[in-house]
Design a protein around this motif. Structure first.
Motif, PDB file in Angstrom:
ATOM      1  N   PHE A 122     129.893  88.822  -6.344  1.00  0.00           N
ATOM      2  CA  PHE A 122     130.097  87.113  -5.945  1.00  0.00           C
ATOM      3  C   PHE A 122     128.330  87.423  -6.292  1.00  0.00           C
ATOM      4  O   PHE A 122     128.057  85.492  -6.284  1.00  0.00           O
ATOM      5  N   ILE A 123     127.856  88.185  -6.492  1.00  0.00           N
ATOM      6  CA  ILE A 123     125.919  87.632  -6.830  1.00  0.00           C
ATOM      7  C   ILE A 123     126.106  88.293  -7.785  1.00  0.00           C
ATOM      8  O   ILE A 123     126.051  88.842  -8.594  1.00  0.00           O
ATOM      9  N   ASP A 124     124.084  87.042  -8.430  1.00  0.00           N
ATOM     10  CA  ASP A 124     124.199  87.774  -9.853  1.00  0.00           C
ATOM     11  C   ASP A 124     122.828  88.930 -10.114  1.00  0.00           C
ATOM     12  O   ASP A 124     121.637  88.267 -10.756  1.00  0.00           O
ATOM     13  N   PHE A 125     122.686  89.424  -8.873  1.00  0.00           N
ATOM     14  CA  PHE A 125     120.958  90.207  -9.571  1.00  0.00           C
ATOM     15  C   PHE A 125     121.675  91.731  -8.261  1.00  0.00           C
ATOM     16  O   PHE A 125     122.789  91.842  -7.737  1.00  0.00           O
ATOM     17  N   ASP A 126     120.890  92.262  -8.532  1.00  0.00           N
ATOM     18  CA  ASP A 126     120.541  93.971  -8.494  1.00  0.00           C
ATOM     19  C   ASP A 126     120.417  93.773  -7.193  1.00  0.00           C
ATOM     20  O   ASP A 126     119.870  93.417  -6.144  1.00  0.00           O
ATOM     21  N   LEU A 127     121.486  94.860  -5.649  1.00  0.00           N
ATOM     22  CA  LEU A 127     121.578  94.755  -4.932  1.00  0.00           C
ATOM     23  C   LEU A 127     120.229  95.927  -4.775  1.00  0.00           C
ATOM     24  O   LEU A 127     119.387  96.627  -5.002  1.00  0.00           O
ATOM     25  N   PRO A 128     119.222  96.178  -3.696  1.00  0.00           N
ATOM     26  CA  PRO A 128     118.390  96.730  -3.079  1.00  0.00           C
ATOM     27  C   PRO A 128     118.551  98.664  -3.288  1.00  0.00           C
ATOM     28  O   PRO A 128     120.135  98.715  -2.717  1.00  0.00           O
ATOM     29  N   SER A 129     118.329  99.189  -2.733  1.00  0.00           N
ATOM     30  CA  SER A 129     118.630 101.127  -2.210  1.00  0.00           C
ATOM     31  C   SER A 129     119.562 100.639  -0.474  1.00  0.00           C
ATOM     32  O   SER A 129     119.586  99.134  -0.078  1.00  0.00           O
ATOM     33  N   THR A 130     120.454 101.486  -0.850  1.00  0.00           N
ATOM     34  CA  THR A 130     120.982 101.100   0.744  1.00  0.00           C
ATOM     35  C   THR A 130     120.283 100.803   1.553  1.00  0.00           C
ATOM     36  O   THR A 130     120.566 100.302   2.878  1.00  0.00           O
ATOM     37  N   ASP A 131     119.501 101.970   1.530  1.00  0.00           N
ATOM     38  CA  ASP A 131     118.701 101.939   2.863  1.00  0.00           C
ATOM     39  C   ASP A 131     117.999 101.040   3.180  1.00  0.00           C
ATOM     40  O   ASP A 131     117.849 100.374   3.505  1.00  0.00           O
ATOM     41  N   GLU A 132     117.306  99.827   1.352  1.00  0.00           N
ATOM     42  CA  GLU A 132     116.777  98.653   2.198  1.00  0.00           C
ATOM     43  C   GLU A 132     116.982  97.686   3.066  1.00  0.00           C
ATOM     44  O   GLU A 132     117.217  97.015   4.234  1.00  0.00           O
ATOM     45  N   LEU A 133     118.887  97.641   1.905  1.00  0.00           N
ATOM     46  CA  LEU A 133     119.948  96.660   2.491  1.00  0.00           C
ATOM     47  C   LEU A 133     120.181  97.166   3.694  1.00  0.00           C
ATOM     48  O   LEU A 133     119.723  95.586   4.560  1.00  0.00           O
ATOM     49  N   VAL A 134     120.315  98.092   4.334  1.00  0.00           N
ATOM     50  CA  VAL A 134     121.188  97.820   5.894  1.00  0.00           C
ATOM     51  C   VAL A 134     120.035  97.398   6.771  1.00  0.00           C
ATOM     52  O   VAL A 134     120.429  96.868   7.306  1.00  0.00           O
ATOM     53  N   GLN A 135     118.823  97.840   6.403  1.00  0.00           N
ATOM     54  CA  GLN A 135     117.444  97.615   6.986  1.00  0.00           C
ATOM     55  C   GLN A 135     117.163  95.531   7.114  1.00  0.00           C
ATOM     56  O   GLN A 135     117.582  95.030   8.396  1.00  0.00           O
ATOM     57  N   ARG A 136     117.873  95.446   6.647  1.00  0.00           N
ATOM     58  CA  ARG A 136     117.738  93.362   6.295  1.00  0.00           C
ATOM     59  C   ARG A 136     119.174  93.160   7.042  1.00  0.00           C
ATOM     60  O   ARG A 136     118.488  91.917   7.279  1.00  0.00           O
ATOM     61  N   ILE A 137     120.145  93.836   6.519  1.00  0.00           N
ATOM     62  CA  ILE A 137     121.510  93.405   7.448  1.00  0.00           C
ATOM     63  C   ILE A 137     121.090  93.508   8.672  1.00  0.00           C
ATOM     64  O   ILE A 137     121.206  92.593   9.489  1.00  0.00           O
ATOM     65  N   ASN A 138     120.730  94.572   9.062  1.00  0.00           N
ATOM     66  CA  ASN A 138     120.121  95.207  10.325  1.00  0.00           C
ATOM     67  C   ASN A 138     119.327  93.573  11.426  1.00  0.00           C
ATOM     68  O   ASN A 138     119.783  93.305  11.939  1.00  0.00           O
ATOM     69  N   GLY A 139     118.367  93.191  10.462  1.00  0.00           N
ATOM     70  CA  GLY A 139     117.708  92.437  10.984  1.00  0.00           C
ATOM     71  C   GLY A 139     118.183  90.836  10.845  1.00  0.00           C
ATOM     72  O   GLY A 139     117.312  90.204  11.534  1.00  0.00           O
TER      73      GLY A 139
END
Length: 842
Positions: A11-28
């Motif tokens: 559903f998105i048209d760009f690459d996701l960052p690393s899992t650690d960074e993504l988890v950090q953003r989701i948490n915040g």
């Protein structure tokens, strides 16, 4: 909520960052992450292979010797016992050294090797569905066909099974309660939208930022148009409880062939935490996991009368559900029924009598919106908890039903071969002209309102760009350029107030970016709450008088009310009581106290007093807003096994306590005690219930300065027997309001002049009360502040006198005192005490 990153990427048209960074953003900015599961580790060794040869095992009738092409350049020999193995098929191979996925994570995972089976070497195994932890099928190995492949994939020997079927996945498990007010986030699409918003787009602080709106799939964003269908199946649909089921959609489909789902669908469901069942049920579950909107499929031929009805259950009606259990329903439960009875509990679970099975040829699809509070109560009442309920009790948007149902029909047509066989039935509380982008209307908010609460300085354009990331629209309010109208998309049922917009802007901007500044506040001290202060002073005075405070529940059993002669029908009854013993709000505090007397008497206390400060209620007493009125009360009970102090009737013990309470808290106030049998009781039901426990002959109405303040007296004999009270018991219950004093405390600076102390010992008669000495020793002057405290009280055994020593602290406000002025103060104090008590200074 299990979030599959492979699903999100669709559903998105760009690459996701690393899992650690993504988890950090989701948490915040989205929700608390509970766990991260690397699904690819479980399937990293599995390979798609081509079975080139298949011959019978020379030493075993039920085994076959296969030669497989795993893309290594040479054929590999595997012994297989599956009945469906054959040459020229494609299968899933687990090579030697790999862990069987079904045992992955176990204390002792099963690792494959190369070993002889009945004299023939076998390298690894060809896997069945249960061995791959995809389904419960162990009747044969998995047969991979082109129809099983995801779009764009091809069969190739040695290809990674995990990569082809999306099992090279990372699952992020987000805490469910973080999404309590966000029903859209219980679907992969909704989470993808949020991840896109917090990762993509230019910083909101940049002026002129471009629109970074999330691109929803066309099938979800655009309202569909439904065909009339073939008309080969008759279907009658009724919605008899539109206030509980604001939208109820249903359609019949024919030409259904129920079988196992394509492998890509089974893998997708497993990654998202669901269990494959059959192609029809799997597609309804897949649709729910993607969109957050539950749907249900009924076997058309099992619906009696070919009718589907949304209604309330009748009392005692029974429902046999898919979990194999039968439930007795109440009239508060929403049910889905056919012409003869229940076929499911609305929003929770379907019935076993309409289940889709291998024999099903036609189905009825349902997409509905149920009242979140009703289904939640039904769930708690019957102990039923399902994935559908988890979503319905968050308040799903009714405007997504048609979109989700159209998408599901398309999937059924393409995968199952189903055909629309009836018109689309859509019964709702909406007007014919439906707004496709909004649900709860517009919210007007000023930029200053948002900035003041977040402590930032964002422009209206910057705020609009942030909100456009999650498909909000905005435009200036007519006639006031400082106000912006924000329009939430149809799936955001949580946006109702200006504060909701503030929270959304702050979340998307990043709470971690907000300035760490304390809010401005006045240094003027807060005005004391008169009621709180009064309760604190009452508590202090009664404790000083020797009473013990207790804290009891505001709820009581009906028996407790009846024991004191009160009418339980005049008390509020709780529909969700904490326990059977706590079903009613109390009408007065006294029943709760009397319930605690016997246990203290039994514990060996010969004489004691209990008191409580709390609230009482009455069904006929409501405030201006129609809410239950709260009566602030203070009640006390004196209990003794005998007349230990020679004070006479127990009534006087409670009255003495009240006299002391009023003297301490309301100096100069006049207290009157009027016999209850001589008093004209006002016709006021809450006060009548207050008087119910008291004996009219041995009870007095309490008035303070001529105003009704409460009651004090002894209890009816029947009350004593009901609560097993000791011989001497009296009680009081007063209103808190007479003790509430609305006054401003004036600040008095400490003296800057030298103070001094003097100790004076007064010899008085043994019967003289300390309180009389203390009051007589009070010194009042604008120029001099004198405080006193007890230092010592001495009395010899059998003596007729006692010595009371007080320490006086003398602080001048205007100047330093000389010896003569100090002596004048001391002489005045001594003279007042001697005059009032006949004391001698020793």
């Amino acid at each position: 909520m299990k979030v599959s990153l492979n699903q999100i990427k669709q559903f998105i048209d760009f690459d996701l960052p690393s899992t650690d960074e993504l988890v950090q953003r989701i948490n915040g900015q989205l929700g608390g992450v509970e766990d991260v599961i690397y699904l690819g580790d479980k399937y990293k060794d599995a390979r798609i292979v081509h079975v080139v040869e298949c011959e019978k095992h020379p030493n075993a009738d039920r085994l076959n010797v296969c030669k497989i092409d795993a893309g290594t350049g040479e054929l590999i020999q595997v012994v297989c016992g599956a009945p469906n193995v054959q040459a020229d098929m494609w299968a899933v191979w687990l090579p030697p050294g790999s862990v069987v996925p079904a045992t992955y994570g176990d204390a002792e995972p099963f690792t494959l090797g190369a070993r002889e089976l009945r004299g023939v070497m076998s390298n690894g195994m060809l896997a069945a569905g249960d061995e791959l932890a995809l389904n419960d099928d162990h009747d044969g190995i998995i047969v991979v066909t082109e129809a099983d492949l995801p779009e764009g994939a091809i069969l190739q020997p040695g290809a990674s099974f995990a990569e082809i079927f999306g099992l090279d996945d990372t699952i992020i498990d987000i805490e469910n309660k973080m999404f309590t007010h966000r029903p859209d986030c219980f679907g992969q699409l909704g989470v993808a939208r949020e991840i896109s918003a917090i990762l993509q787009g230019v910083t909101a602080k940049e002026e002129g930022a471009t629109d970074t709106r999330f691109e929803n799939p066309d099938w979800y964003w655009n309202q569909p148009e439904f065909a009339e269908g073939t008309g080969s199946l008759e279907l009658e649909v009724q919605n008899n409880v539109i206030e509980k089921v604001p939208r109820f959609m249903a359609v019949a489909m024919s030409d259904v062939t129920v079988r196992q789902s394509p492998l890509w669908l089974q893998c997708a469901l497993m990654a998202m935490g669901a269990k494959p069942i059959n192609n029809v049920v799997d597609l309804t579950n897949y649709s729910m996991l993607i969109t957050g909107q539950p749907t249900h499929a009924y076997d058309y031929d099992k619906l009696r009368g070919h009718t589907l009805i949304a209604r309330m259950a009748t009392q005692g009606e029974r429902a046999a559900l898919l979990n194999g259990k039968t439930y007795e329903l109440s009239e508060d439960d929403i049910v889905i029924a056919d012409s003869e009875g229940v076929v499911g509990i609305g929003g929770i679970m379907g019935g076993s009598n309409s289940e889709v099975s291998a024999e099903t040829k036609s189905i009825v699809l349902e997409a509905a919106t149920f009242d979140m509070y009703t289904v939640r109560k039904t769930s708690m009442r019957h102990g039923l908890f399902t994935d559908a309920l988890t979503r319905f009790n968050k308040g799903q948007s009714k405007l997504q039903n048609d979109r989700v149902l159209a998408r599901l029909m398309s999937l059924l047509e393409n995968i199952v071969g189903a055909t629309q066989a009836s018109k689309m039935h859509d019964i709702s509380d909406m007007n014919d002209e439906r707004d496709n982008t909004t649900l709860s209307g517009e919210v007007a908010v000023a930029a200053t309102f948002i900035n003041d609460r977040l402590g930032v300085d964002l422009s209206t354009d910057q705020m609009g760009n942030l909100l456009r990331r999650v498909n909000f629209a905005s435009y200036p309010a007519e006639g006031d350029s400082s106000i912006t109208m924000y329009v939430a998309p149809f799936w955001r049922t949580d946006i109702e107030l200006a504060e909701d917009v503030v929270e959304e802007v702050g979340r998307l901007y990043g709470f971690d970016k907000l300035p760490r500044e304390l809010p401005y506040r006045r240094v003027t001290p807060a005005v004391q709450d008169g009621a709180i202060t009064a309760k604190e002073r009452i508590r202090t005075v009664l404790a000083r008088a020797g009473a013990n405070e207790v804290l009891t529940y505001s709820f009581v059993h009906a028996n407790v009310l009846e024991k004191v002669g009160q009418d339980s029908t005049q008390a509020y009854q709780l529909s969700n009581a904490l326990s059977p013993d706590l079903q009613y709000y109390r009408l007065s505090l006294l029943p709760s106290l009397l319930d605690k007397v016997h246990m203290n008497d039994k514990a060996g206390y010969d004489e004691f007093m209990l008191f409580e400060i709390g609230k009482a209620h009455h069904v006929d007493a409501r405030d201006d807003d129609g809410l239950p009125q709260e009566f602030g009360r203070v009640a006390g009970v004196y209990a003794a096994r005998a007349d230990l102090n020679g004070t006479g009737p127990a009534y006087y013990q409670s009255r003495h306590t009240l006299d002391y309470l009023v003297r301490q808290l309301l100096p100069g106030a006049t207290v009157s005690y009027i016999r209850l049998d001589e008093y004209t009781v006002p016709t006021y039901k809450p006060f009548e219930q207050l008087l119910a426990p008291f004996d009219p002959v041995r009870t007095a109405i309490v008035e303070v300065d001529g105003k009704l303040a409460g009651v004090v007296g002894e209890l009816r004999a029947k009350v004593g027997r009901n609560f097993k009270l000791p011989e001497r018991v009296s009680a009081f219950e007063l209103f808190v309001s007479p003790f509430v004093q609305h006054r401003t405390t004036m600040y008095k600076p400490l003296s800057k002049y030298q103070g001094l102390q003097r100790d004076i010992c007064f010899q008085v008669d043994v019967a003289t009360r300390y309180e009389d000495i203390y009051r007589a020793a009070a010194f009042v002057s604008d120029d001099i502040r004198v405080t006193s405290k007890p230092l010592d009280i001495y009395q010899s055994d059998g003596g007729a006198t006692k010595n009371v020593t007080l320490r006086f602290e003398i602080s001048p406000n205007e100047k330093t005192l000389n010896a003569t002025e100090v002596s004048q103060v001391i002489d005045t104090i001594i003279e007042n005490v001697v005059h009032a008590t006949g004391a001698q200074v020793v």
